[in-house]
Design an enzyme around this catalytic site. Structure first.
Site: not given
Length: 214
Positions: A52, A72, A128-130
């Protein structure tokens, strides 16, 4: 890599087995450093994977030529992990629980369609996610698997050899394995000539009519 998967990719991409191994192995001159997990990496032309943190920097995104972003996130992260620059990029936001029970296969088609359309338009997509470690990599592995017609293991190695820190959780790995049989079955149906399917159905109907007349 199993021989069937290798044959599929060679047919689709015009690659020899050696070229295919090189493709999966990725660039050999990259020295992975711990801080690189806070950056994003290009997984295939037009598709980037990262955390992120990368999505929060407009100059960074613009410098990489990003046009589309798949965000995401776990629902409880929505207050912080969210689209930051909707006036600059096209977003797809997926609320996905980062747990082994979460069904990724059901959510993947929307992500795949979004990425396919963006790349077809000449765009560049950041997924991306976290942390870019488990959740978003699982989606990208499934995308690479279907894009290059790879086995789940080769697709996982392909992505790991470009972003070394990825580690999908056990539940996600199980679904990645399951997705291999799903996409192969879909391909088999798609490659079956429609006319042949119609003829087969008509033959069954004719046989049924004969049985009824008897």
């Amino acid at each position: 890599m199993d021989a069937g998967a290798a044959g599929q990719v060679k047919k689709e991409e015009g690659l020899t087995e050696d070229q295919l191994r090189e493709l999966i192995q990725g660039p050999g001159d990259v020295e992975w450093k711990y801080e690189m997990r806070r950056e994003c990496q290009e997984i295939l032309p037009g598709l980037l994977l990262g955390p992120f943190q990368v999505s929060k920097s407009l100059p960074t995104l613009q410098g990489m030529g990003v046009t589309h972003i798949v965000c995401i996130r776990d629902a409880k992260e929505a207050f912080s992990v969210k689209p930051r620059f909707p006036e600059h990029f096209v977003y797809l936001t997926l609320d996905v629980e980062d747990s082994e029970e979460q069904n990724l296969i059901r959510l993947f088609p929307a992500a795949r369609q979004f990425i396919d359309q963006a790349i077809a338009q000449g765009g560049r997509v950041l997924v991306h996610c976290n942390g870019g470690i488990s959740l978003s990599p699982a989606f990208v592995v499934m995308f690479v698997m279907q894009h290059y017609h790879l086995s789940w293991e080769d697709a996982l190695h392909y992505v790991q050899n470009r972003r070394y820190c990825i580690s999908p959780n056990g539940g996600f790995l199980t679904q990645i394995k399951e997705y291999e049989s799903i996409y192969k079955a879909t391909q088999a149906v798609a490659s079956h000539p429609p006319q042949q399917r119609v003829v087969s159905r008509r033959k069954r109907e004719d046989d049924d009519d004969e049985d009824e007349q008897k």
